[in-house]
Structures are given as C-alpha cells and as structure tokens.
Motif scaffolding. Structure first.
Motif, PDB file in Angstrom:
ATOM      1  N   LEU A  85     -33.762 -14.855 144.293  1.00 14.33           N
ATOM      2  CA  LEU A  85     -33.345 -15.480 143.043  1.00 14.33           C
ATOM      3  C   LEU A  85     -34.372 -16.533 142.641  1.00 14.33           C
ATOM      4  CD1 LEU A  85     -29.564 -16.099 143.846  1.00 14.33           C
ATOM      5  CD2 LEU A  85     -30.622 -14.062 142.852  1.00 14.33           C
ATOM      6  N   HIS A  86     -34.556 -16.702 141.332  1.00 11.01           N
ATOM      7  CA  HIS A  86     -35.534 -17.667 140.828  1.00 11.01           C
ATOM      8  C   HIS A  86     -34.851 -18.673 139.910  1.00 11.01           C
ATOM      9  CE1 HIS A  86     -39.059 -15.556 142.413  1.00 11.01           C
ATOM     10  NE2 HIS A  86     -38.415 -14.446 142.111  1.00 11.01           N
ATOM     11  N   LEU A  87     -35.439 -19.868 139.838  1.00  7.43           N
ATOM     12  CA  LEU A  87     -34.873 -20.966 139.051  1.00  7.43           C
ATOM     13  C   LEU A  87     -35.684 -21.192 137.778  1.00  7.43           C
ATOM     14  CD1 LEU A  87     -32.825 -23.340 138.858  1.00  7.43           C
ATOM     15  CD2 LEU A  87     -34.484 -24.721 140.120  1.00  7.43           C
ATOM     16  N   GLN A  88     -34.961 -21.482 136.689  1.00  6.74           N
ATOM     17  CA  GLN A  88     -35.580 -21.826 135.408  1.00  6.74           C
ATOM     18  C   GLN A  88     -34.851 -23.026 134.810  1.00  6.74           C
ATOM     19  OE1 GLN A  88     -34.860 -17.948 133.592  1.00  6.74           O
ATOM     20  NE2 GLN A  88     -37.059 -17.582 133.490  1.00  6.74           N
ATOM     21  N   VAL A  89     -35.527 -23.739 133.907  1.00  2.40           N
ATOM     22  CA  VAL A  89     -34.907 -24.834 133.172  1.00  2.40           C
ATOM     23  C   VAL A  89     -35.126 -24.597 131.687  1.00  2.40           C
ATOM     24  CG1 VAL A  89     -36.971 -26.315 133.281  1.00  2.40           C
ATOM     25  CG2 VAL A  89     -34.702 -27.354 132.982  1.00  2.40           C
ATOM     26  N   HIS A  90     -34.145 -24.960 130.876  1.00  4.96           N
ATOM     27  CA  HIS A  90     -34.216 -24.704 129.442  1.00  4.96           C
ATOM     28  C   HIS A  90     -34.980 -25.818 128.742  1.00  4.96           C
ATOM     29  CE1 HIS A  90     -32.494 -23.695 125.364  1.00  4.96           C
ATOM     30  NE2 HIS A  90     -32.815 -22.508 125.836  1.00  4.96           N
ATOM     31  N   ARG A  91     -36.003 -25.450 127.990  1.00  2.00           N
ATOM     32  CA  ARG A  91     -36.808 -26.400 127.227  1.00  2.00           C
ATOM     33  C   ARG A  91     -36.932 -25.884 125.791  1.00  2.00           C
ATOM     34  NH1 ARG A  91     -36.048 -29.417 130.776  1.00  2.00           N
ATOM     35  NH2 ARG A  91     -37.496 -30.360 132.257  1.00  2.00           N
ATOM     36  N   GLY A  92     -36.303 -26.573 124.849  1.00  2.00           N
ATOM     37  CA  GLY A  92     -36.355 -26.113 123.466  1.00  2.00           C
ATOM     38  C   GLY A  92     -35.623 -24.793 123.328  1.00  2.00           C
ATOM     39  N   SER A  93     -36.340 -23.734 122.994  1.00  2.00           N
ATOM     40  CA  SER A  93     -35.738 -22.404 122.860  1.00  2.00           C
ATOM     41  C   SER A  93     -36.192 -21.470 123.975  1.00  2.00           C
ATOM     42  CB  SER A  93     -36.122 -21.792 121.499  1.00  2.00           C
ATOM     43  OG  SER A  93     -37.539 -21.681 121.392  1.00  2.00           O
ATOM     44  N   ARG A  94     -36.815 -22.002 125.017  1.00  4.86           N
ATOM     45  CA  ARG A  94     -37.381 -21.164 126.072  1.00  4.86           C
ATOM     46  C   ARG A  94     -36.827 -21.545 127.441  1.00  4.86           C
ATOM     47  NH1 ARG A  94     -43.469 -22.057 126.141  1.00  4.86           N
ATOM     48  NH2 ARG A  94     -43.330 -20.374 127.685  1.00  4.86           N
ATOM     49  N   TRP A  95     -36.864 -20.569 128.339  1.00  4.98           N
ATOM     50  CA  TRP A  95     -36.573 -20.798 129.745  1.00  4.98           C
ATOM     51  C   TRP A  95     -37.893 -20.912 130.487  1.00  4.98           C
ATOM     52  CZ3 TRP A  95     -31.969 -22.142 131.539  1.00  4.98           C
ATOM     53  CH2 TRP A  95     -30.829 -21.804 130.792  1.00  4.98           C
ATOM     54  N   ILE A  96     -38.106 -22.067 131.137  1.00  5.40           N
ATOM     55  CA  ILE A  96     -39.366 -22.341 131.811  1.00  5.40           C
ATOM     56  C   ILE A  96     -39.175 -22.168 133.321  1.00  5.40           C
ATOM     57  CG2 ILE A  96     -41.205 -24.030 132.168  1.00  5.40           C
ATOM     58  CD1 ILE A  96     -40.837 -23.093 129.263  1.00  5.40           C
ATOM     59  N   PRO A  97     -40.042 -21.375 133.983  1.00  2.00           N
ATOM     60  CA  PRO A  97     -39.904 -21.204 135.439  1.00  2.00           C
ATOM     61  C   PRO A  97     -40.101 -22.516 136.189  1.00  2.00           C
ATOM     62  CG  PRO A  97     -41.347 -19.519 134.494  1.00  2.00           C
ATOM     63  CD  PRO A  97     -41.115 -20.535 133.418  1.00  2.00           C
ATOM     64  N   VAL A  98     -39.296 -22.720 137.208  1.00  2.00           N
ATOM     65  CA  VAL A  98     -39.412 -23.854 138.113  1.00  2.00           C
ATOM     66  C   VAL A  98     -39.848 -23.316 139.470  1.00  2.00           C
ATOM     67  CG1 VAL A  98     -38.172 -25.749 139.245  1.00  2.00           C
ATOM     68  CG2 VAL A  98     -37.620 -25.126 136.885  1.00  2.00           C
ATOM     69  N   ALA A  99     -40.714 -24.047 140.147  1.00  2.00           N
ATOM     70  CA  ALA A  99     -41.244 -23.585 141.432  1.00  2.00           C
ATOM     71  C   ALA A  99     -40.183 -23.702 142.518  1.00  2.00           C
ATOM     72  CB  ALA A  99     -42.487 -24.381 141.807  1.00  2.00           C
ATOM     73  N   ALA A 100     -39.188 -22.832 142.443  1.00  2.00           N
ATOM     74  CA  ALA A 100     -38.126 -22.813 143.444  1.00  2.00           C
ATOM     75  C   ALA A 100     -37.524 -21.419 143.474  1.00  2.00           C
ATOM     76  CB  ALA A 100     -37.052 -23.854 143.125  1.00  2.00           C
ATOM     77  N   ALA A 101     -37.296 -20.892 144.674  1.00  2.00           N
ATOM     78  CA  ALA A 101     -36.704 -19.572 144.839  1.00  2.00           C
ATOM     79  C   ALA A 101     -35.858 -19.572 146.104  1.00  2.00           C
ATOM     80  CB  ALA A 101     -37.784 -18.498 144.918  1.00  2.00           C
TER      81      ALA A 101
END
Length: 291
Positions: A85-101
């Motif tokens: 599984l991978h982690l993302q954070v919402h920024r504006g209208s996009r999902w940005i990948p976070v360096a965590a799995a």
C-alpha cells in the motif's frame, strides 16, 4: 420435370447443411473469446482499504505539529494480504505521493509512518494500485496540522509609541540575558514610556509563547514590564524585569482575532543618552493557518 425438381431440392438440402456447419464452426470460434473476456472481468476481485486512525507519535499534547511523526493504521480485505500500500496527501486538486509504504500483514492490517507537513486540514489517502486480478481501492482520513508562526515574521497591524520611543518591531542581532538572537521583536525608549504593537490572528490560533527581557545593551538601572493583551483584555503580565533577567509567557488562545504586545520601559533620571530596550525573543503563535 420430376428429376429437375428433385435435383433442386437436393441442392437446397446440401446448402442448408453447409450453412449449419459454417454457423456451428463460427460459433465455436467466437464463443471461447466471449467466455474468456467475461471470465477475465469476473476474475478482477474487489478489494477494500480502510484508514482507521491517524495518531501523533511525536507529542503527548492535543495538537499535531508540522514535523511530527504520524502513525496511520488501518485494515484491508483479505485478498490484499502481502500486497503493498502507498500513501498520498491531497494538495489542491491533486494527490501527491508521500515517501511511505506498507505491506499488508497476515491479519489484513497495516501501519504507516509519515512526517506531518503543511498547515491546516490535511487529507491522507492509503491506496492499493490494483493488479492483473485485483481492483484498486483506497481509504482516506483527515488530520489538522498546526504550525508555530514567529511574530517577527508577521505584519504589524497597528502600533503605539510616544516620542522618544519605538514600539516592538523586527530587530537584528540582540542579546538578552547573555543569549544571542539573530532576529527578534524589540522596542526602545530613552524615558519611561509604554509602547505596543498589535498583530492579527484571524481566530485560527491556539497558543502564544515568548521569552521576554531587556536587551543586554540597555542601561543597567532600567527595568521593563511586559503585558500580553488579547482582543482588548489583559491576558498576562511579567513585571519589573531588570537587565539580565528573563520571563516566559505561555498563553492559550481561544478564537482570538488580535494580540497586543505591550511593554513599559522605566528609565530613571532620563537624560536622552540612556535607554531601555525591551525585547520579545521567540514570540510566536500556534495556528492552523497563517495569521
């Protein structure tokens, strides 16, 4: 005539038989393709990811601060055991990948650790990207991230200073009680006077913190009293600090829209050459949005 009709009927029977054979062969060729496509679609298993909690592993307080370590826990469907599984954070209208799995455990649970960033409401998403046989899925959860904002970097909304004095304002390289500060809010006065500076908070801050004291370059017999005023009401005061002494403020804010830093410098026997320099090192507010 009878022979001609008999031949025609025979030809018709032969044509019908050939057509039936051709139709059977065509269906035999097409049916496996349709069946295979349907089977492939049906074989894409449904998955689920549930992000159950986000906790702050860095502090014991009630605020998640930018830079704190976050622990994200959740569960998945059984067919995701062993999957990544991978982690993302919402920024504006996009999902940005976070360096965590994380890899899903045999009990269909997962744990991720990430560093809190940004300020305000942050939405995190833990997701499975999908595979040849499994459909993608994701779970989301929000957390409010708080940040300390130094008041020396914030605009002054208004200030009051009588002649011969300056209100608290950004100053460079001051030493207070032997500790040097590269940038600090400070004022000055060559006689006994009260000065102040106001800062807007926008009702989005939860705490104020500061160390206060006279700068070491102040005349040795001067003193200062420091007062914090919230929306026109006195919240706290540190009185009669001499050169070399410091005091601390730690004040809870509850939806306040304005904070005033007020200082009263006492200069005995003023002659215009001696001054007091009250300073507010490390004055800052804890907010969920930029003040």
């Amino acid at each position: 005539m009878l022979g001609r009709h008999s031949d025609t009927a025979r030809l018709r029977r032969i044509g019908a038989a050939l057509l039936a054979v051709a139709t059977t062969a065509l269906l035999a060729a097409v049916l496996p393709l349709v069946t295979a496509s349907s089977a492939e679609a049906a074989g894409k298993g449904t998955t689920s990811v549930t992000l159950k909690s986000i906790t702050d592993a860095s502090t014991t307080g009630s605020f998640t601060l930018a830079g704190d370590d976050l622990t994200l826990r959740g569960t998945t469907s059984g067919n995701l055991v062993g999957m990544t599984l991978h982690l993302q954070v919402h920024r504006g209208s996009r999902w940005i990948p976070v360096a965590a799995a994380a890899t899903v455990s045999p009990s269909s649970t997962f744990v991720l650790v990430a560093r809190a960033a940004g300020v305000g409401r942050q939405v995190y998403r833990v997701g499975f990207a999908g595979s040849a046989t499994l459909k993608p899925s994701a779970g989301t959860r929000a957390v409010t991230v708080w940040r300390w904002f130094p008041l020396v970097d914030q605009p002054i909304a208004s200030k009051v200073a009588p002649a011969g004095s300056t209100a608290p304002h950004p100053s460079d390289a001051l030493t207070v009680a032997g500790t040097g500060y590269p940038r600090v809010l400070a004022g000055s006065s060559t006689r006994t006077a009260t000065t102040s500076s106001d800062f807007a908070l926008g009702e989005r801050c939860a705490a104020f913190s500061a160390t206060v004291g006279l700068a070491d370059r102040s005349a040795s017999d001067t003193t200062a009293t420091f007062t914090v005023v919230l929306d026109g009401a006195t919240a706290a005061r540190r009185a009669d600090l001499a050169v070399g002494a410091t005091a601390a403020f730690g004040i809870a804010l509850t939806g306040n829209s304005r904070i005033r830093l007020e200082q009263t410098a006492v200069v005995p026997d003023p002659d215009g050459s001696r001054q007091a320099v009250p300073a507010w090192p490390l004055a800052k507010v804890l907010c969920s949005a930029k003040p």
